[in-house]
Enzyme design. Structure first.
Site, PDB file in Angstrom:
ATOM      1  N   GLU A  39       0.815  -1.211   0.000  1.00 25.24           N
ATOM      2  CA  GLU A  39       0.000   0.000   0.000  1.00 25.24           C
ATOM      3  C   GLU A  39       0.849   1.262   0.000  1.00 25.24           C
ATOM      4  O   GLU A  39       0.514   2.241  -0.660  1.00 25.24           O
ATOM      5  CB  GLU A  39      -0.963   0.010   1.192  1.00 25.24           C
ATOM      6  CG  GLU A  39      -2.051  -1.047   1.129  1.00 25.24           C
ATOM      7  CD  GLU A  39      -2.934  -0.928  -0.121  1.00 25.24           C
ATOM      8  OE1 GLU A  39      -2.939   0.126  -0.757  1.00 25.24           O
ATOM      9  OE2 GLU A  39      -3.617  -1.920  -0.447  1.00 25.24           O
ATOM     10  N   TYR A 122      -6.097   6.641   4.088  1.00 25.55           N
ATOM     11  CA  TYR A 122      -6.160   5.603   3.066  1.00 25.55           C
ATOM     12  C   TYR A 122      -5.485   4.311   3.534  1.00 25.55           C
ATOM     13  O   TYR A 122      -6.091   3.244   3.547  1.00 25.55           O
ATOM     14  CB  TYR A 122      -5.516   6.074   1.751  1.00 25.55           C
ATOM     15  CG  TYR A 122      -5.291   4.904   0.839  1.00 25.55           C
ATOM     16  CD1 TYR A 122      -6.338   4.381   0.093  1.00 25.55           C
ATOM     17  CD2 TYR A 122      -4.058   4.252   0.796  1.00 25.55           C
ATOM     18  CE1 TYR A 122      -6.167   3.251  -0.682  1.00 25.55           C
ATOM     19  CE2 TYR A 122      -3.875   3.124   0.031  1.00 25.55           C
ATOM     20  CZ  TYR A 122      -4.930   2.626  -0.710  1.00 25.55           C
ATOM     21  OH  TYR A 122      -4.762   1.503  -1.452  1.00 25.55           O
ATOM     22  N   ASP A 140      -9.394   5.933  -2.546  1.00 23.79           N
ATOM     23  CA  ASP A 140      -8.232   6.446  -3.276  1.00 23.79           C
ATOM     24  C   ASP A 140      -8.728   7.212  -4.496  1.00 23.79           C
ATOM     25  O   ASP A 140      -9.924   7.466  -4.638  1.00 23.79           O
ATOM     26  CB  ASP A 140      -7.310   5.287  -3.676  1.00 23.79           C
ATOM     27  CG  ASP A 140      -7.944   4.411  -4.734  1.00 23.79           C
ATOM     28  OD1 ASP A 140      -9.176   4.480  -4.903  1.00 23.79           O
ATOM     29  OD2 ASP A 140      -7.212   3.662  -5.404  1.00 23.79           O
TER      30      ASP A 140
END
Length: 350
Positions: A39, A122, A140
DNA sequence: AAGACGGGGCA
DNA sequence: TGCCCAGTCTT
């Protein structure tokens, strides 16, 4: 204004995802460490760019403890070329924090995840949902685009109202499927179908899409006006000593390209060429006509490349650190892309 | 709310 | 060229 997600939409989405999802090295992974690494690498970076970096990282650091036991320079070297180097520094800080303070226990709660440097709204939602299957909507750029079109949301994407609205919609959607997969399905739809130039005819949600019904898909989402980046000019210097070693300097630990090593250089708007050479007691031998050009997110630089010699045997302390490096050893230092380019042009790299 | 922060892919 | 990319942090 409130918007309602429906089970029909989520079922159509999940069915499409089951059929069309791409294979990725981290897909199906539930080790929070690996999800974390993927990520962070994926922040503002495309999947195809990330994959080789991710594979190399996991090969080198199979577990969190391997990161914590490593050195910052090794971490930066592994990150070289990926950009946004603060991500790597924070990953390192976070690994040390989890190993030393949390005794190696990876945090599972959103609140605890948010405390880790480099983990924001996020990434905390992504780790909580993908690794631990908790119902936190992952929002996102892809998901923002999908929702803005699906629900005809006209707010500017950077506004807090917009983010709130989209997060709320995604959160609703998680009740009709496994959070870890529903979240990934939204992102995948944005990455493969609901792209900036959308492929609406291939979209599983076209019958639900308000922008599609209004024939204005291309007008959504509404993005903030982007200023065009200024052009700056500067010089890069190849400086060799009698032993044919190259002078390398280290950038400061904050700001642009923190902690990376590069050839001595100056930007003319900060320090004109004459001032720079005089301050450093530098003589120019010849200049290359070919200039090295490089574009960053917020400005562009055009560098002239010079061979130079030091007029005396000292070098002042303009930089945090400097070192004489044999050409064969240059590649072991984490360097900005533009300096790798400059070294190549100068014939320093084999 | 706006800017800083890399580098690559693509039309 | 300009826009975008599985964003975060600072001001």
């Amino acid at each position: 204004m409130t918007y309602n997600m429906t089970s029909d939409i989520v079922h159509a989405l999940v069915e499409w995802f089951h059929r069309e999802k791409r294979i990725m090295p981290w897909r199906g992974e539930t080790d929070p460490y690996k999800i974390w690494v993927s990520e962070v690498m994926l922040q503002q970076t495309q999947v195809t760019t990330v994959i080789p970096y991710y594979e190399r990282w996991i090969d080198t650091f199979p577990k969190l403890s391997h990161v914590a036991e490593s050195s910052l320079q090794d971490i930066l070297k592994m990150w070289e070329g990926l950009g946004y180097y603060t991500r790597a520094r924070n990953l390192y800080r976070g690994a040390v924090y989890i190993v030393n303070v949390l005794k190696g226990n990876f945090p599972e709660s959103r609140e605890e995840l948010l405390k880790i440097p480099g983990i924001g709204p996020y990434t905390s939602a992504a780790i909580a949902s993908i690794a631990f299957n908790q119902p936190y909507g992952v929002v996102d750029g892809n998901v923002s685009r999908v929702m803005a079109r699906l629900y005809l949301i006209g707010e500017i994407t950077s506004s807090s109202r917009f983010k709130e609205t989209v997060t709320n919609l995604v959160n609703q959607s998680l009740q009709w499927g496994a959070p870890r997969w529903v979240n990934q399905a939204w992102m995948e739809l944005g990455a493969l179908v609901c792209t900036p130039k959308p492929a609406c005819s291939a979209c599983p949600l076209q019958s639900f899409c308000e922008a599609r019904q209004h024939l204005c898909v291309e007008n959504f989402p509404v993005k903030p006006n982007r200023k065009k980046s200024p052009v700056r000019e500067g010089a890069i210097f190849i400086i060799q000593n009698p032993k044919k070693e190259i002078l390398l300097v280290q950038r400061r630990e904050s700001g642009l390209l923190p902690g990376l090593w590069e050839l001595p250089n100056t930007l003319y708007d900060e320090q004109p060429l004459a001032d720079f050479t005089m301050a450093n007691d530098l003589l120019l031998d010849r200049s290359y006509i070919i200039k090295a050009e490089h574009t960053y997110s917020h400005f562009k630089v055009i560098f002239e490349l010079f061979d130079a010699t030091l007029h005396s045997d000292w070098w002042n302390d303009y930089w945090d650190d400097f070192r004489w490096v044999h050409p064969n050893e240059l590649k072991s230092y984490p360097r900005p892309k533009v300096h790798i380019k400059a070294m190549r042009i100068a014939g320093l790299l084999s």
